[in-house]
Design an enzyme around this catalytic site. Sequence first.
Site, short mmCIF file in Angstrom:
data_model
loop_
_atom_site.label_atom_id
_atom_site.label_comp_id
_atom_site.label_asym_id
_atom_site.label_seq_id
_atom_site.Cartn_x
_atom_site.Cartn_y
_atom_site.Cartn_z
N LYS A 40 -7.72 2.78 -6.46
CA LYS A 40 -7.56 1.50 -7.16
C LYS A 40 -7.93 1.62 -8.63
O LYS A 40 -7.40 0.89 -9.46
CB LYS A 40 -8.35 0.40 -6.46
CG LYS A 40 -7.72 0.01 -5.13
CD LYS A 40 -8.07 -1.39 -4.69
CE LYS A 40 -7.22 -1.75 -3.47
NZ LYS A 40 -7.61 -2.98 -2.83
N LYS B 9 0.34 -3.76 0.86
CA LYS B 9 0.68 -5.11 0.38
C LYS B 9 1.19 -5.08 -1.05
O LYS B 9 2.00 -5.89 -1.45
CB LYS B 9 -0.61 -5.93 0.28
CG LYS B 9 -1.16 -6.54 1.51
CD LYS B 9 -2.34 -7.42 1.06
CE LYS B 9 -3.25 -7.80 2.19
NZ LYS B 9 -4.59 -7.23 2.04
N LYS C 161 0.61 5.23 3.01
CA LYS C 161 0.31 4.00 3.76
C LYS C 161 1.20 2.84 3.32
O LYS C 161 1.44 2.69 2.11
CB LYS C 161 -1.18 3.69 3.51
CG LYS C 161 -1.65 2.33 3.94
CD LYS C 161 -3.06 2.03 3.41
CE LYS C 161 -3.10 0.61 2.87
NZ LYS C 161 -4.38 0.09 2.46
N1 AQP Z 1 -0.51 0.48 6.54
C1 AQP Z 1 -1.50 0.12 7.33
N2 AQP Z 1 -1.55 0.58 8.61
C2 AQP Z 1 -2.56 0.19 9.44
N3 AQP Z 1 -3.54 -0.66 9.08
C3 AQP Z 1 -3.52 -1.14 7.83
N4 AQP Z 1 -4.34 -1.99 7.15
C4 AQP Z 1 -3.86 -2.16 5.89
N5 AQP Z 1 -2.74 -1.44 5.72
C5 AQP Z 1 -2.51 -0.78 6.89
C6 AQP Z 1 -5.52 -2.61 7.72
O1 AQP Z 1 -5.46 -4.00 7.47
C7 AQP Z 1 -6.79 -4.49 7.34
C8 AQP Z 1 -6.94 -5.37 6.13
O2 AQP Z 1 -6.61 -4.71 4.98
P1 AQP Z 1 -7.13 -5.22 3.57
O3 AQP Z 1 -6.69 -6.59 3.32
O4 AQP Z 1 -8.57 -4.96 3.45
O5 AQP Z 1 -6.49 -4.20 2.62
P2 AQP Z 1 -5.03 -3.68 2.41
O6 AQP Z 1 -4.00 -4.34 3.22
O7 AQP Z 1 -5.16 -2.23 2.54
O8 AQP Z 1 -4.68 -4.21 0.99
P3 AQP Z 1 -5.25 -4.04 -0.43
O9 AQP Z 1 -6.63 -3.48 -0.46
O10 AQP Z 1 -4.95 -5.31 -1.12
O11 AQP Z 1 -4.52 -2.90 -1.07
P4 AQP Z 1 -3.12 -2.32 -1.00
O12 AQP Z 1 -2.20 -3.17 -0.23
O13 AQP Z 1 -2.76 -2.25 -2.44
O14 AQP Z 1 -3.34 -0.99 -0.37
C9 AQP Z 1 -7.71 -3.29 7.30
O15 AQP Z 1 -8.30 -3.15 8.58
C10 AQP Z 1 -6.79 -2.15 7.03
O16 AQP Z 1 -7.27 -0.94 7.58
#
Ligand code: AQP
Length: 331
Positions: A113, A198, A195
């Site tokens: 990040k 979002k 991965k």
């Molecule tokens: N691709 C994925 N496969 C399996 N599990 C996932 N999780 C997220 N992406 C995958 C799981 O969803 C839960 C909540 O996630 P979060 O809101 O803490 O974070 P995020 O979705 O990874 O989103 P961010 O941090 O906004 O970043 P981006 O989207 O930019 O990566 C967690 O249990 C996570 O493991």
Amino acid sequence: MEKKVIYSAVQPSGNLTIGNYLGAIRNWVKMQDEYDCYYAVANMHAITVKQDPAELRRRTLELVALYIACGLDPEKCALYVQSNVPQHAELTWVLNTIAYVGELSRMTQFKDKSQKHAENINMGLMDYPVLMAADILLYQAQYVPVGADQKQHVEIARDLAIRFNNRFGETFTVPEPLILKGGAKICSLQEPTKKMSKSDENVNASVYLTDDRDAVIRKFKRAVTDSGNEVRAAEDKPGVTNLLNIYCAFKGCTVEEAEKEFEGKGYGDFKLAVGEAVADVIGPVQAEQKRLLSDKAYLAGVLSAGAERAYKTARRTLSKVYRKVGFYQGE
Ligand code: AQP
């Protein structure tokens, strides 16, 4: 016998993907009968990257409606907004004093990040795992159901719990990550070694829980596959393997069963079937979420009851922590 405790959360930081659903929320639903569950909307985590305030507020309510639409029952589990339970921030402060800058700066998510948001490498971004440790430890959670990407953060929570217990005496339950097979790491449809996220700029890379049937089917049609034409999971076929994982998770079948089903069929038929399997599940979830969002008073009631329930447990733990570290709390 007392039920074991589960804690987990999702950030209201964007449109949720089928990765969030398979890695987290779907598993939470399966656990709500057997465990004492606390499920939060992690809005305090979300502001570690820039958010539009009005959008953050709207997404918070949308996420609670989604939790319920996915099958979480507010009578069985505490559904609440993280910032409504002040002990999350308070315990974070105490844990900050036993967390080392070195260990936090080594976290994969912090490094990723920091690169992605180079103009805003704030303290909160680095402190994210300490806030997450506070989230979990406040409820004395035994298990934290998350996707594989969050394993490192649960490990820091374990380290902090053990460190605190060693220094101040038995206080926290040491939590374990619960990473269920199948949906633990859903990958991007465009770069299947990465991965699904979002915040991916390529909207074709992620399938959002808000995508309509046509969009879902179109995205799977465009999904990157591998050379050859056999529907088979293999290390050198990350695209097809990812699609097979998604198909099996949504259909509730094994990879072997799916491979058999698509024997002799091409990638085109297979991709269409994956899209349909996903759309069949998320369509009704979207309709239910929409219905719930039209009843804001109901959602407000759920959140206030959830926060009250979470507050009671969190207050008990924090008071114990304050006693252990020597904070004066009155005679
Ligand atoms: N691709 C994925 N496969 C399996 N599990 C996932 N999780 C997220 N992406 C995958 C799981 O969803 C839960 C909540 O996630 P979060 O809101 O803490 O974070 P995020 O979705 O990874 O989103 P961010 O941090 O906004 O970043 P981006 O989207 O930019 O990566 C967690 O249990 C996570 O493991």
